[in-house]
Design a protein around this motif. Structure first.
Motif, PDB file in Angstrom:
ATOM      1  N   ALA A 131       0.821  -1.205   0.000  1.00 37.37           N
ATOM      2  CA  ALA A 131       0.000   0.000   0.000  1.00 37.37           C
ATOM      3  C   ALA A 131       0.861   1.263   0.000  1.00 37.37           C
ATOM      4  O   ALA A 131       0.610   2.208  -0.757  1.00 37.37           O
ATOM      5  N   ILE A 134      -0.541   4.892  -1.293  1.00 36.53           N
ATOM      6  CA  ILE A 134      -1.734   4.993  -0.451  1.00 36.53           C
ATOM      7  C   ILE A 134      -1.315   5.427   0.950  1.00 36.53           C
ATOM      8  O   ILE A 134      -0.311   4.950   1.474  1.00 36.53           O
ATOM      9  N   GLU A 166      -5.559   5.255   4.266  1.00 33.64           N
ATOM     10  CA  GLU A 166      -6.479   4.207   3.824  1.00 33.64           C
ATOM     11  C   GLU A 166      -5.868   2.829   4.028  1.00 33.64           C
ATOM     12  O   GLU A 166      -6.578   1.836   4.214  1.00 33.64           O
ATOM     13  N   ALA A 167      -4.532   2.777   3.985  1.00 32.24           N
ATOM     14  CA  ALA A 167      -3.836   1.496   4.136  1.00 32.24           C
ATOM     15  C   ALA A 167      -4.096   0.863   5.496  1.00 32.24           C
ATOM     16  O   ALA A 167      -4.108  -0.361   5.623  1.00 32.24           O
ATOM     17  N   ALA A 210      -7.419  -0.911   5.328  1.00 29.99           N
ATOM     18  CA  ALA A 210      -7.416  -2.001   4.350  1.00 29.99           C
ATOM     19  C   ALA A 210      -6.558  -3.177   4.757  1.00 29.99           C
ATOM     20  O   ALA A 210      -6.724  -4.273   4.205  1.00 29.99           O
ATOM     21  N   GLU A 240      -9.214   5.894   6.938  1.00 30.47           N
ATOM     22  CA  GLU A 240      -9.255   4.524   7.465  1.00 30.47           C
ATOM     23  C   GLU A 240     -10.577   3.848   7.118  1.00 30.47           C
ATOM     24  O   GLU A 240     -10.612   2.653   6.800  1.00 30.47           O
ATOM     25  N   GLY A 278     -10.563   2.801   3.566  1.00 32.71           N
ATOM     26  CA  GLY A 278      -9.711   1.635   3.400  1.00 32.71           C
ATOM     27  C   GLY A 278     -10.384   0.342   3.787  1.00 32.71           C
ATOM     28  O   GLY A 278     -10.328  -0.657   3.059  1.00 32.71           O
ATOM     29  N   GLU A 316     -11.486  -2.998   1.490  1.00 29.40           N
ATOM     30  CA  GLU A 316     -11.195  -4.392   1.821  1.00 29.40           C
ATOM     31  C   GLU A 316     -12.476  -5.218   1.870  1.00 29.40           C
ATOM     32  O   GLU A 316     -12.524  -6.349   1.370  1.00 29.40           O
ATOM     33  N   ILE A 347      -6.051   0.321  -4.182  1.00 31.43           N
ATOM     34  CA  ILE A 347      -6.454  -0.219  -2.894  1.00 31.43           C
ATOM     35  C   ILE A 347      -7.052  -1.614  -3.049  1.00 31.43           C
ATOM     36  O   ILE A 347      -7.070  -2.411  -2.104  1.00 31.43           O
ATOM     37  N   SER A 397      -5.911  -4.845  -0.967  1.00 30.94           N
ATOM     38  CA  SER A 397      -6.856  -5.733  -0.307  1.00 30.94           C
ATOM     39  C   SER A 397      -6.598  -7.191  -0.658  1.00 30.94           C
ATOM     40  O   SER A 397      -6.661  -8.076   0.201  1.00 30.94           O
TER      41      SER A 397
END
Length: 449
Positions: free
Chosen positions: A140, A145, A148-149, A152, A175, A178, A182, A423, A427
């Motif tokens: 990520a 990224i 958000e990582a 995810a 978050e 992310g 996922e 992303i 995932s």
């Protein structure tokens, strides 16, 4: 979506599923299962000594997804509207309980063998919970990224993970975006991806089948079913029950302690790791902030009353007879029907205890416990119950629930598209990490170097 906004926006009550629409979902899902079982098991050669095995459960998922996505161009009588897709998603959860009961009776008869795994079964869970971060977070950051990582990669992103991130950060936060990515990736691609990936890893011939089975217990019923089925296809048929039992035992542990583990261990550790790694791997790399279009947290879903749940369990059991007959050559005689009746009974009792205890412990735990007791060697009639329930192949019971999952996918595609390809890659890496991390740890404890 922020907590404040969520509080200010009224949430509609979940509508009940109408009988006519429910019947239509059952008919279309049955057609998906029938087509999938007629396609059967497809072996794709990968070199002289290796193959990828594509099972009917994958065809059921893909046919259902294709049907839902094509519905806007289909006649209304055979189309799957957004409401029918929501009903399919609601039906999937109780259908999973029937599969859980099947796994429970497998686990019960194999408990002595499972207990012999000892520390392997205990410590492989650390692979499930930290493998997502170890494999996903560096990728990520390298892709640019940012926060958000965290959402995810701290878990496989099932419903409890959405709740944890939503409460702590809000779903409109990086978050939150992310973890939603996922969740969406797992919903749309999870079963297909993990089946192919698990099959590839199993085909390498370097891992014990029991270690691979424990790796399959990722905490998602559909993904566990897909992974364990792909693993079982790489080994002699007599090993299929053992693989299913070990996968179910691992999945039960992941499901029961997963919320607490992710909340108190894996999420704080992922936040800490992000702080350490981002200045190194993420320096000079960034992508435009992902924006989720539309409201995604207010869908109340569809409510299923208890009589409807009974219908779902019976119909799902009946649908499993298709593959059990076509692919696994067991005609639906009185003993097969009795075996299904026993599993439906375990689901009813387990679900009843779940309701009586006000849902403090998940229904999957109670259903598993009841089913395991029925075949535990020390229990009366355990051998007879095991013989009857053993006439239904566990892979035949996966196709119906994955058909429901496939039919529900189309309603989530617009949100999924807004999340971006990077992303999605992250995932998938997290899903691969949870399987491979647990498998490696289980292998180490079973065969220490």
């Amino acid at each position: 979506m922020s907590t404040a906004h969520a509080a200010a926006t009224p949430v509609a009550a979940a509508p009940e599923a109408g009988a006519g629409k429910l019947i239509k979902v059952f008919i279309i899902a049955t057609a998906c299962v029938l087509l999938a079982e007629l396609i059967g098991i497809v072996n794709v050669p990968m070199g002289a000594h290796y193959k990828v095995v594509l099972l009917p459960l994958l065809w059921a998922l893909l046919i259902g997804a294709a049907w839902g996505l094509a519905s806007p161009k289909l006649p209304g009588a055979i189309g799957v509207s957004h409401e029918l897709q929501a009903i399919s998603a609601a039906v999937l959860q109780p259908a999973l309980l029937l599969f859980v009961a099947k796994l429970g009776v497998l686990v019960g008869g194999n408990l002595p063998k499972i207990m012999e795994a000892g520390w392997a079964l205990v410590f492989q869970e650390f692979g499930h919970f930290f493998g997502t971060m170890v494999f996903g977070l560096p990728v990520a950051l390298l892709l640019g990224i940012k926060r958000e990582a965290i959402g995810a990669t701290f878990s496989v992103g099932r419903e409890p993970s959405l709740a944890i991130i939503g409460e702590k950060y809000g779903m409109a936060s990086p978050e939150g975006r992310g973890v939603l990515a996922e969740y969406m990736t797992g919903t749309i691609f999870g079963a297909v991806f993990i089946a192919i990936f698990a099959g590839l890893i199993a085909g390498l011939g370097i891992f014990n089948p029991h270690a691979l089975a424990m790796g399959a217990g990722v905490g998602s019923g559909s993904m566990m079913a897909a992974a364990s089925g792909a693993i079982a296809a790489q080994f002699p048929p007599e090993m299929a029950k053992d693989i299913a039992a070990f996968a179910a035992a691992s999945n039960l542990i992941t499901t029961t302690i997963g919320t607490y583990f992710t909340l108190f261990l894996s999420l704080p550790f992922t936040v800490w790791a992000y702080g350490k790694l981002e200045p190194i791997l993420g320096r000079g790399r960034s992508v435009k902030q992902v924006e989720v279009k539309g409201e995604v947290s207010h869908d109340p879903g569809v409510k299923l009353a208890f009589p409807t749940l009974l219908v779902v369990w019976v119909v799902s059991a009946a649908m499993s007879l298709i593959g059990n007959w076509i692919v696994y050559k067991t005609a639906p005689d009185a003993q097969v029907i009795a075996g299904l009746g026993i599993m439906i009974g375990a689901v009813i009792v387990g679900y009843g205890i779940y309701k009586l205890t006000r849902g403090i412990v998940p229904a999957v735990v109670w259903v598993s416990a009841i089913a395991m007791l029925l075949t535990y060697p020390a229990m009366p009639f355990a051998a007879e119950v095991a013989a009857l329930t053993g006439k239904i192949n566990f892979l035949a019971m996966t196709a119906p629930m994955l058909a429901f999952a496939g039919l529900s996918i189309a309603k989530d595609v617009p949100v999924f598209r807004s999340l971006g390809w990077r992303i999605v890659v992250v995932s998938l890496m997290a899903n691969a990490g949870t399987f491979l991390g647990a498998t490696i740890i289980a292998q180490f404890f079973m065969h220490p170097v």
